[in-house]
Design a protein around this motif. Structure first.
Motif, mmCIF file in Angstrom:
data_model
loop_
_atom_site.group_PDB
_atom_site.id
_atom_site.type_symbol
_atom_site.label_atom_id
_atom_site.label_comp_id
_atom_site.label_asym_id
_atom_site.label_seq_id
_atom_site.Cartn_x
_atom_site.Cartn_y
_atom_site.Cartn_z
ATOM 1 N N PRO A 89 0.827 -1.202 0.000
ATOM 2 C CA PRO A 89 0.000 0.000 0.000
ATOM 3 C C PRO A 89 0.864 1.257 0.000
ATOM 4 N N ALA A 90 0.417 2.264 -0.731
ATOM 5 C CA ALA A 90 1.093 3.561 -0.795
ATOM 6 C C ALA A 90 0.179 4.577 -0.126
ATOM 7 N N VAL A 91 0.554 5.010 1.074
ATOM 8 C CA VAL A 91 -0.280 5.911 1.867
ATOM 9 C C VAL A 91 0.262 7.332 1.730
ATOM 10 N N PRO A 92 -0.501 8.218 1.063
ATOM 11 C CA PRO A 92 -0.007 9.582 0.845
ATOM 12 C C PRO A 92 -0.278 10.501 2.033
ATOM 13 N N THR A 93 0.679 11.391 2.293
ATOM 14 C CA THR A 93 0.502 12.453 3.280
ATOM 15 C C THR A 93 1.130 13.720 2.710
ATOM 16 N N ALA A 94 0.650 14.853 3.158
ATOM 17 C CA ALA A 94 1.249 16.125 2.742
ATOM 18 C C ALA A 94 2.656 16.178 3.296
ATOM 19 N N ALA A 95 3.591 16.663 2.489
ATOM 20 C CA ALA A 95 4.994 16.770 2.903
ATOM 21 C C ALA A 95 5.549 18.079 2.375
ATOM 22 N N GLY A 96 5.495 19.115 3.191
ATOM 23 C CA GLY A 96 5.977 20.420 2.738
ATOM 24 C C GLY A 96 5.183 20.879 1.531
ATOM 25 N N ASP A 97 5.868 21.099 0.434
ATOM 26 C CA ASP A 97 5.191 21.534 -0.790
ATOM 27 C C ASP A 97 4.920 20.377 -1.743
ATOM 28 N N GLY A 98 4.897 19.162 -1.208
ATOM 29 C CA GLY A 98 4.657 17.996 -2.055
ATOM 30 C C GLY A 98 3.835 16.948 -1.341
ATOM 31 N N VAL A 99 4.053 15.702 -1.725
ATOM 32 C CA VAL A 99 3.347 14.577 -1.121
ATOM 33 C C VAL A 99 4.347 13.445 -0.912
ATOM 34 N N ALA A 100 4.240 12.769 0.242
ATOM 35 C CA ALA A 100 5.096 11.624 0.539
ATOM 36 C C ALA A 100 4.224 10.384 0.624
ATOM 37 N N TYR A 101 4.643 9.332 -0.055
ATOM 38 C CA TYR A 101 3.940 8.054 -0.008
ATOM 39 C C TYR A 101 4.734 7.117 0.889
ATOM 40 N N ALA A 102 4.142 6.719 2.019
ATOM 41 C CA ALA A 102 4.741 5.715 2.894
ATOM 42 C C ALA A 102 4.332 4.357 2.338
ATOM 43 N N ILE A 103 5.319 3.551 2.010
ATOM 44 C CA ILE A 103 5.072 2.266 1.351
ATOM 45 C C ILE A 103 5.737 1.159 2.168
ATOM 46 N N THR A 104 4.976 0.128 2.491
ATOM 47 C CA THR A 104 5.555 -1.061 3.108
ATOM 48 C C THR A 104 5.323 -2.204 2.131
ATOM 49 N N LEU A 105 6.405 -2.681 1.550
ATOM 50 C CA LEU A 105 6.315 -3.730 0.544
ATOM 51 C C LEU A 105 6.041 -5.083 1.197
ATOM 52 N N ALA A 106 5.566 -6.022 0.407
ATOM 53 C CA ALA A 106 5.199 -7.350 0.908
ATOM 54 C C ALA A 106 6.374 -8.049 1.584
ATOM 55 N N ASP A 107 7.614 -7.741 1.165
ATOM 56 C CA ASP A 107 8.779 -8.376 1.791
ATOM 57 C C ASP A 107 9.216 -7.653 3.060
ATOM 58 N N GLY A 108 8.447 -6.627 3.492
ATOM 59 C CA GLY A 108 8.742 -5.905 4.722
ATOM 60 C C GLY A 108 9.568 -4.646 4.532
ATOM 61 N N THR A 109 10.062 -4.404 3.331
ATOM 62 C CA THR A 109 10.865 -3.212 3.069
ATOM 63 C C THR A 109 10.008 -1.961 3.202
ATOM 64 N N ALA A 110 10.486 -1.005 3.993
ATOM 65 C CA ALA A 110 9.804 0.278 4.141
ATOM 66 C C ALA A 110 10.441 1.262 3.167
ATOM 67 N N VAL A 111 9.613 1.884 2.353
ATOM 68 C CA VAL A 111 10.060 2.794 1.307
ATOM 69 C C VAL A 111 9.245 4.072 1.422
ATOM 70 N N THR A 112 9.885 5.213 1.180
ATOM 71 C CA THR A 112 9.153 6.472 1.101
ATOM 72 C C THR A 112 9.458 7.115 -0.241
ATOM 73 N N LEU A 113 8.408 7.430 -0.975
ATOM 74 C CA LEU A 113 8.539 8.137 -2.246
ATOM 75 C C LEU A 113 7.947 9.528 -2.038
ATOM 76 N N THR A 114 8.786 10.553 -2.164
ATOM 77 C CA THR A 114 8.336 11.927 -2.003
ATOM 78 C C THR A 114 8.342 12.608 -3.366
ATOM 79 N N LEU A 115 7.216 13.234 -3.701
ATOM 80 C CA LEU A 115 7.071 13.927 -4.979
ATOM 81 C C LEU A 115 6.893 15.418 -4.729
ATOM 82 N N THR A 116 7.588 16.234 -5.521
ATOM 83 C CA THR A 116 7.409 17.677 -5.480
ATOM 84 C C THR A 116 7.231 18.180 -6.906
ATOM 85 N N ALA A 117 6.501 19.274 -7.044
ATOM 86 C CA ALA A 117 6.248 19.842 -8.368
ATOM 87 C C ALA A 117 7.499 20.531 -8.896
#
Length: 158
Positions: A89-117
């Motif tokens: 699951p990719a759970v979006p939250t506001a992150a400054g002037d963008g959005v951060a997706y908190a991702i926990t992959l099926a193998d347990g890896t925690a990943v954060t993808l932050t997008l800014t314009a």
């Protein structure tokens, strides 16, 4: 009027009385705390409710987000070294002037993808609408992102 004064006094005392068991003393503090800012649904002209793709190189990786589910691929996916699907699951939250997706992959890896314009020069000499930062373990990679439809289609498996 004589009846009104005692009623007002009672109402005033009730308002000043200590919290009851069903209403903790810090309930007012919780109510006053600012709510977490909702993640934006658009960023840099990109509708974040549509399929997104972030793509980085050196090392090569992609994160695709479709309907709230992220799929992470890197060079090991193409060499056959990965046996578990790396989705979660990719759970979006506001992150400054963008959005951060908190991702926990099926193998347990925690990943954060932050997008800014902002314009981002892609490896393929394309300009993408979003800048991407991928963080996992002790690694941080920067790249570009855009709507999945802005990228060429993936070759058919065969």
């Amino acid at each position: 009027m004589k009846r009104l004064i005692p009623l007002l006094a009672l109402a005033t005392l009730a308002a000043c009385s200590p919290a009851t068991e069903s209403e903790p003393a810090d309930a007012a503090a919780e109510a006053a705390a600012p709510a977490a800012a909702a993640a934006p649904t658009a960023l840099g002209g990109v509708d974040l409710t549509q399929p997104l793709l972030a793509m980085g190189s050196e090392p090569f990786w992609t994160v695709e987000i479709v309907d709230g589910v992220a799929t992470w691929k890197d060079i090991s996916d193409f060499s056959g070294d990965v046996t578990t699907p790396r989705t979660g699951p990719a759970v979006p939250t506001a992150a400054g002037d963008g959005v951060a997706y908190a991702i926990t992959l099926a193998d347990g890896t925690a990943v954060t993808l932050t997008l800014t314009a902002g314009p981002c020069a892609d490896v393929g000499e394309q300009t993408r609408a979003l800048n991407a930062t991928l963080t996992w373990n002790d690694s941080t990679q920067t790249a570009c992102a855009d709507l999945r439809s802005a990228y060429p289609p993936e070759p058919a498996a065969g």
